[in-house]
Scaffold this motif. Structure first.
Motif, PDB file in Angstrom:
ATOM      1  N   UNK A 131       0.726  -1.210   0.017  1.00  0.00           N
ATOM      2  CA  UNK A 131      -0.039  -0.035   0.066  1.00  0.00           C
ATOM      3  C   UNK A 131       0.876   1.212   0.149  1.00  0.00           C
ATOM      4  N   UNK A 132       0.527   2.098  -0.823  1.00  0.00           N
ATOM      5  CA  UNK A 132       1.076   3.607  -0.982  1.00  0.00           C
ATOM      6  C   UNK A 132       0.030   4.618  -0.517  1.00  0.00           C
ATOM      7  N   UNK A 133       0.496   5.416   0.346  1.00  0.00           N
ATOM      8  CA  UNK A 133      -0.322   6.717   0.555  1.00  0.00           C
ATOM      9  C   UNK A 133       0.359   7.728  -0.168  1.00  0.00           C
ATOM     10  N   UNK A 134      -0.501   8.617  -1.004  1.00  0.00           N
ATOM     11  CA  UNK A 134       0.039   9.645  -1.867  1.00  0.00           C
ATOM     12  C   UNK A 134      -0.545  10.728  -1.511  1.00  0.00           C
ATOM     13  N   UNK A 135       0.174  11.703  -1.335  1.00  0.00           N
ATOM     14  CA  UNK A 135      -0.336  13.291  -1.216  1.00  0.00           C
ATOM     15  C   UNK A 135       0.553  14.407  -1.646  1.00  0.00           C
TER      16      UNK A 135
ATOM     17  N   UNK B 273      -1.681  13.344   6.660  1.00  0.00           N
ATOM     18  CA  UNK B 273      -0.856  12.033   6.246  1.00  0.00           C
ATOM     19  C   UNK B 273      -0.515  11.143   7.264  1.00  0.00           C
ATOM     20  N   UNK B 274      -0.036  11.579   8.161  1.00  0.00           N
ATOM     21  CA  UNK B 274       0.076  10.733   9.467  1.00  0.00           C
ATOM     22  C   UNK B 274      -1.114   9.998   9.945  1.00  0.00           C
ATOM     23  N   UNK B 275      -2.255  10.685   9.950  1.00  0.00           N
ATOM     24  CA  UNK B 275      -3.446  10.225  10.111  1.00  0.00           C
ATOM     25  C   UNK B 275      -3.830   8.778   9.398  1.00  0.00           C
ATOM     26  N   UNK B 276      -3.739   9.196   8.069  1.00  0.00           N
ATOM     27  CA  UNK B 276      -3.925   7.847   7.301  1.00  0.00           C
ATOM     28  C   UNK B 276      -2.899   6.827   7.454  1.00  0.00           C
ATOM     29  N   UNK B 277      -1.798   7.247   7.520  1.00  0.00           N
ATOM     30  CA  UNK B 277      -0.721   6.119   7.943  1.00  0.00           C
ATOM     31  C   UNK B 277      -0.983   5.220   8.979  1.00  0.00           C
ATOM     32  N   UNK B 278      -1.461   5.835  10.143  1.00  0.00           N
ATOM     33  CA  UNK B 278      -1.611   5.279  11.289  1.00  0.00           C
ATOM     34  C   UNK B 278      -2.720   4.298  10.940  1.00  0.00           C
ATOM     35  N   UNK B 279      -3.740   4.562  10.174  1.00  0.00           N
ATOM     36  CA  UNK B 279      -4.960   3.648   9.837  1.00  0.00           C
ATOM     37  C   UNK B 279      -4.721   2.527   8.781  1.00  0.00           C
TER      38      UNK B 279
ATOM     39  N   UNK C 109      -5.172   7.754  -1.764  1.00  0.00           N
ATOM     40  CA  UNK C 109      -4.815   9.040  -2.317  1.00  0.00           C
ATOM     41  C   UNK C 109      -5.331  10.116  -1.573  1.00  0.00           C
ATOM     42  N   UNK C 110      -4.683  10.888  -0.847  1.00  0.00           N
ATOM     43  CA  UNK C 110      -5.149  12.197  -0.487  1.00  0.00           C
ATOM     44  C   UNK C 110      -5.119  13.574  -0.873  1.00  0.00           C
TER      45      UNK C 110
ATOM     46  N   UNK D  86       1.544  14.736 -11.745  1.00  0.00           N
ATOM     47  CA  UNK D  86       2.668  13.957 -11.701  1.00  0.00           C
ATOM     48  C   UNK D  86       2.328  12.845 -10.665  1.00  0.00           C
ATOM     49  N   UNK D  87       1.710  13.233  -9.497  1.00  0.00           N
ATOM     50  CA  UNK D  87       1.548  12.298  -8.481  1.00  0.00           C
ATOM     51  C   UNK D  87       0.658  11.238  -8.953  1.00  0.00           C
ATOM     52  N   UNK D  88      -0.482  11.758  -9.343  1.00  0.00           N
ATOM     53  CA  UNK D  88      -1.595  10.730  -9.971  1.00  0.00           C
ATOM     54  C   UNK D  88      -0.877   9.848 -11.098  1.00  0.00           C
ATOM     55  N   UNK D  89       0.165  10.213 -11.900  1.00  0.00           N
ATOM     56  CA  UNK D  89       0.655   9.507 -13.005  1.00  0.00           C
ATOM     57  C   UNK D  89       1.725   8.495 -12.160  1.00  0.00           C
TER      58      UNK D  89
END
Length: 295
Positions: free
Chosen positions: A176-180, A217-223, A207-208, A190-193
């Motif tokens: 899993x990758x969190x992107x923001x 971002x940190x909150x999403x990562x904890x989840x 995708x944030x 560029x991030x979407x690509x």
């Protein structure tokens, strides 16, 4: 001229040596030509029309009357279909640029549809979309493209890429990758690509979007406990205000930074990975890195 083998009447005239007026007369009187209509209402002629015109001229030279020559040309068996032309991403990139510069949305979507039908996602991103965006940015800096053209092109391409991204959040067992985008950054193409390139290599994407606070971002990562956090900015100046937060985030997760921000002098921490080069190569490198056992 269309790149799918169809011709406008001017090109048909040039290839056959028959004036457009006479071609229209033969079409009207004898049904010799059988054009299709483009979305804009233009007549478009196929290779079979070129062949019938050639036969018509031959029969006329043999002394047949026009009606007889047309009848013979129409009765001739169709010539073998030519091999489909090799699709050139570079040529279609130029066509896409031309359509977007003219605010021609249907033409731009048609070109993208053809690319998606005939090429891989890597080719679409690596040889068409990203090179076009780089060239557009350079033109904009030189005042060779207007603000309106840049907004139109970016909006259209963003919509198409997000359409391709539907479902990229599936796959709970995948890496899993969190992107923001970094705080204040609104440009996320560029991030979407990059996310699409990761997805094609089996990743799940969370995708944030633009202008994401590091706390978010940190909150999403904890989840979701991602294998990778990818942050993006098109200007290196976005890094300095959040450099301490980035280092703190990198102590808990593997963090990569893309766009011009990857070259920021404020990246003193070696635990933040710079993503450089084209998105396809970067996605391949990151996928290989994450697949390696943790030491």
């Amino acid at each position: 001229m269309p790149t799918d083998g169809r011709l406008r009447i001017g090109e048909l005239s040039r290839r056959s040596g028959v004036s457009p007026e006479l071609l229209r007369a033969w079409e009207r009187r004898y049904g010799l030509l059988r054009p299709e209509r483009s979305a804009g209402g233009l007549r478009l002629y196929a290779a079979a029309d070129v062949e019938r015109v050639r036969l018509m001229r031959e029969h006329l030279a043999e002394g047949f009357a026009a009606a007889e020559a047309a009848e013979l040309a129409l009765a001739a068996p169709p010539a073998p279909a030519p091999a489909p032309p090799i699709m050139s991403p570079a040529v279609l990139r130029e066509e896409l640029a031309y359509a977007l510069d003219r605010f021609d949305e249907p033409a731009a979507h048609a070109i993208l549809d053809r690319l998606l039908a005939a090429t891989t996602l890597d080719t679409l991103l690596g040889e068409v979309v990203m090179p076009y965006l780089r060239a557009l940015g350079e033109r904009w800096e030189r005042c060779g493209a207007s603000v309106a053209q840049e907004h139109f092109a970016s909006t259209l391409l963003r919509g198409r890429l997000l359409g391709l991204a539907r479902g990229w959040g599936r796959g709970p067992s995948s890496p899993t990758a969190v992107l923001a985008c970094l705080p204040g950054e609104q440009h996320d193409l560029g991030l979407i690509a990059f996310g699409l390139a990761l997805r094609s290599r089996g990743w799940r994407i969370v995708y944030l979007g633009p202008d994401a606070p590091i706390e978010t971002v940190d909150e999403a990562c904890r989840e979701v406990q991602p294998s990778l956090v990818v942050l993006h900015a098109v200007t290196a100046e976005r890094v300095a205000p959040v450099s301490e937060q980035l280092r703190a985030l990198a102590r808990r997760h593997r963090v990569a930074l893309g766009g011009a921000a990857a070259h920021s002098p404020d990246l003193a921490s070696q635990s933040v990975l710079p993503l450089t080069g084209d998105v396809i190569a970067a996605a391949a490198r990151i996928t290989e890195l994450v697949a390696q056992p943790t030491r």
